[in-house]
Design an enzyme around this catalytic site. Structure first.
Site, PDB file in Angstrom:
ATOM      1  CG  HIS A  92      -1.834   1.118   1.368  1.00 21.57           C
ATOM      2  ND1 HIS A  92      -3.189   1.018   1.157  1.00 21.57           N
ATOM      3  CD2 HIS A  92      -1.599   2.409   1.720  1.00 21.57           C
ATOM      4  CE1 HIS A  92      -3.748   2.209   1.369  1.00 21.57           C
ATOM      5  NE2 HIS A  92      -2.800   3.063   1.728  1.00 21.57           N
ATOM      6  CD  GLU A  93       1.767   3.360   3.664  1.00 24.67           C
ATOM      7  OE1 GLU A  93       1.979   4.480   3.153  1.00 24.67           O
ATOM      8  OE2 GLU A  93       0.709   3.067   4.234  1.00 24.67           O
ATOM      9  CG  HIS A 129       0.531   6.360  -0.642  1.00 26.76           C
ATOM     10  ND1 HIS A 129      -0.492   7.055  -1.234  1.00 26.76           N
ATOM     11  CD2 HIS A 129      -0.009   5.750   0.467  1.00 26.76           C
ATOM     12  CE1 HIS A 129      -1.597   6.890  -0.538  1.00 26.76           C
ATOM     13  NE2 HIS A 129      -1.345   6.099   0.490  1.00 26.76           N
ATOM     14  CG  HIS A 135      -6.150   6.658  -0.162  1.00 28.34           C
ATOM     15  ND1 HIS A 135      -6.157   7.269   1.077  1.00 28.34           N
ATOM     16  CD2 HIS A 135      -5.081   5.818  -0.134  1.00 28.34           C
ATOM     17  CE1 HIS A 135      -5.160   6.816   1.804  1.00 28.34           C
ATOM     18  NE2 HIS A 135      -4.492   5.931   1.092  1.00 28.34           N
TER      19      HIS A 135
END
Length: 340
Positions: free
Chosen positions: A235-236, A239, A245
């Protein structure tokens, strides 16, 4: 003619709720009483204060060379002498505790300042996104520095956990494919990222300048499930490209997760230690976006493990370390009773 015997006076001095009796000569002064107390109770004269009722009230050193029988009403039933002061041993203990507390605070501040300084160092690249490596060498597609929080218990175990994530074949493959080069991978302090309404599992600072992961259990008694933390890392990593999101972010996140699983030739993750704890609800509880992270952070300075404010009606105060540890202990006791 024989000399008359020396007259004496008896006094009761209260200290710490305990009465102490002293017998002095009739002409004794307050200085004499202070000296007797210093010898008997090991309280230095300079640390003594007398509260004398009904009069003359509070007296501090240096004490007057005034006779006690003229300073106070010795024959009054209302007379009460209260001593305020600490023994030399108690003062030494307090001083030692103060020095140790200061040492720990300075060590913690130094660790956080070091981490913040490292995170602010610019990374030279030829790409528009600083986390995308320009070299074709696969050695660039990794986490270049691992940083456990040395003020938390057993930082060496956190370093081992971070190393395992860095060297995970699935993570290495995905980072090489997307050309991710992250200067710093570190852990976050659970207490400082836990509020009454949510837990932050990971943070990405400035599109991959720093990635923080919640490795430890809330009670600091072990480590969370490895595969769950690896999902947070996927998930990170997404980014590094997308801050918000949005649909593009979630598509990239799912792609990285699939790539990591496919490239992991070890069908199942091994345990880091016997004290690694698996909570199957971790990822399900993190399905809401603000429980995983606060989207990609951009710009500004920060301190690793810094607090975040919330404005969702649940208050913006973060529970103290003592409150969180107490709740964790109560929860363990409740589960133990259920098992018995």
């Amino acid at each position: 003619m024989e000399p008359s015997p020396t007259q004496t006076i008896a006094l009761t001095v209260h200290h710490g709720g305990t009465p102490h009796s002293f017998t002095l000569i009739e002409t004794a002064t307050l200085q004499d009483l202070a000296s007797a107390i210093a010898t008997s109770l090991n309280i230095p004269v300079e640390n003594q204060k007398f509260l004398i009722a009904p009069k003359p009230g509070l007296l501090k050193p240096p004490f007057p060379a005034t006779r006690l029988d003229s300073l106070m009403q010795l024959d009054s039933h209302r007379l009460k002498i209260t001593l305020l002061g600490s023994a030399s041993k108690e003062i030494e203990t307090l001083n030692a505790q103060g020095i140790e507390t200061k040492r720990r605070a300075e060590a913690r501040a130094s660790a956080r300042a070091s981490a913040a300084a490292m995170s602010r160092k610019p990374t030279r690249t030829t790409s528009g996104i600083h986390t995308l490596a320009s070299s074709s060498s696969s050695n660039n597609y990794t986490f270049h520095r691992l940083l456990p929080l040395d003020y938390l218990p057993n930082p060496s175990r956190s370093l081992t956990f971070l190393s395992r994530l860095r060297d995970d074949p699935g993570i290495r493959s995905a980072m090489a494919k997307h050309r991710f080069s992250v200067p710093l991978l570190t852990e976050m302090d659970p207490v400082e990222h836990t509020t009454m309404s949510s837990r932050t599992l990971g943070l990405n600072r400035n599109k991959g300048e720093v990635i923080e992961l919640r490795l430890r259990t809330d009670a600091y008694d072990g480590y969370r499930d490895y595969r769950t933390i690896r999902k947070t890392l996927c998930h990170e990593l997404a980014h590094c490209v997308h801050s918000e999101h949005d649909s593009n972010f979630w598509a990239l996140t799912r792609q990285i997760e699939k790539e990591v699983e496919a490239a992991d030739y070890r069908a199942h993750g091994r345990r880091l230690t016997d004290q690694e704890f698996y909570d199957p609800g971790d990822w399900e509880r993190a399905s809401r976006e603000d429980d995983i992270d606060e989207k990609g952070w951009t710009g500004g300075e920060f301190v690793l493990g810094g607090l975040r404010n919330r404005d969702d009606g649940g208050g913006d105060g973060v529970e103290s370390r003592r409150e969180i540890l107490a709740k964790a202990a109560e929860e363990r006791m409740r589960k133990e009773k259920q098992n018995h």
